[in-house]
Design a protein around this motif. Structure first.
Motif, PDB file in Angstrom:
ATOM      1  N   THR A  24       0.840  -1.190   0.000  1.00  0.00           N
ATOM      2  CA  THR A  24       0.000   0.000   0.000  1.00  0.00           C
ATOM      3  C   THR A  24       0.883   1.251   0.000  1.00  0.00           C
ATOM      4  N   GLU A  25       2.191   1.030   0.133  1.00  0.00           N
ATOM      5  CA  GLU A  25       3.194   2.082  -0.032  1.00  0.00           C
ATOM      6  C   GLU A  25       4.329   1.489  -0.863  1.00  0.00           C
ATOM      7  N   PRO A  26       5.046   2.302  -1.619  1.00  0.00           N
ATOM      8  CA  PRO A  26       6.125   1.754  -2.451  1.00  0.00           C
ATOM      9  C   PRO A  26       7.253   1.171  -1.596  1.00  0.00           C
ATOM     10  N   LYS A  66       5.779  -1.804 -10.934  1.00  0.00           N
ATOM     11  CA  LYS A  66       7.074  -1.228 -10.556  1.00  0.00           C
ATOM     12  C   LYS A  66       6.930   0.279 -10.699  1.00  0.00           C
ATOM     13  N   VAL A  67       7.251   1.012  -9.635  1.00  0.00           N
ATOM     14  CA  VAL A  67       7.067   2.462  -9.663  1.00  0.00           C
ATOM     15  C   VAL A  67       8.370   3.226  -9.846  1.00  0.00           C
ATOM     16  N   ARG A  73      17.724  -1.486  -6.601  1.00  0.00           N
ATOM     17  CA  ARG A  73      16.444  -1.722  -5.931  1.00  0.00           C
ATOM     18  C   ARG A  73      15.278  -1.325  -6.826  1.00  0.00           C
ATOM     19  N   LYS A  74      14.342  -2.255  -6.972  1.00  0.00           N
ATOM     20  CA  LYS A  74      13.114  -1.987  -7.716  1.00  0.00           C
ATOM     21  C   LYS A  74      11.995  -1.813  -6.694  1.00  0.00           C
ATOM     22  N   TYR A  75      11.279  -0.724  -6.809  1.00  0.00           N
ATOM     23  CA  TYR A  75      10.184  -0.422  -5.893  1.00  0.00           C
ATOM     24  C   TYR A  75       8.859  -0.773  -6.565  1.00  0.00           C
ATOM     25  N   TYR A  76       7.999  -1.442  -5.808  1.00  0.00           N
ATOM     26  CA  TYR A  76       6.688  -1.846  -6.301  1.00  0.00           C
ATOM     27  C   TYR A  76       5.613  -1.229  -5.421  1.00  0.00           C
TER      28      TYR A  76
END
Length: 113
Positions: A24-26, A66-67, A73-76
């Motif tokens: 619910t948060e990246p 993916k944001v 590091r990949k942020y989702y």
């Protein structure tokens, strides 16, 4: 917005539920693994292989996206569809919880049959 066929996604596995909850948060992969273990009080521990397999599936289903990427590091984060699917799963869990509250006293008294 498109109509969602929830039966394609639900019920969620326990691990998938927790991954969606924390997204619910990246967050990046390692932070997701830590947070899932923390909020599940150690009941759900997700390894890297499981997590990255889940990412591929959830991204393909359109539930996460993916944001951004920072170094390696990949942020989702949850997509709009992911938020709706998670909300529906939680609604179903609320029903289960209400029924469990009804049954629990009977289980403790030994009268559930």
């Amino acid at each position: 917005m498109e109509e969602i066929n929830y039966s394609k996604y639900l019920p969620l596995s326990e691990a998938t539920f927790y991954v969606l909850v924390v997204l619910t948060e990246p967050l990046h992969g390692y932070a997701i693994m830590q947070k899932v273990e923390d909020i599940s009080e150690g009941n759900v521990v997700i390894g890297p292989g499981t997590l990255y397999g889940a990412f591929a599936t959830l991204e393909k289903q359109g539930l996460i996206a993916k944001v951004r990427e920072e170094e390696r590091r990949k942020y989702y984060e949850l997509s709009d569809k992911g938020r709706l699917v998670l909300a529906e799963h939680i609604r179903r869990l609320e029903i289960m919880f209400r029924n469990a509250q009804f049954a629990l006293p009977k289980l403790k008294m030994g009268v559930a049959k």
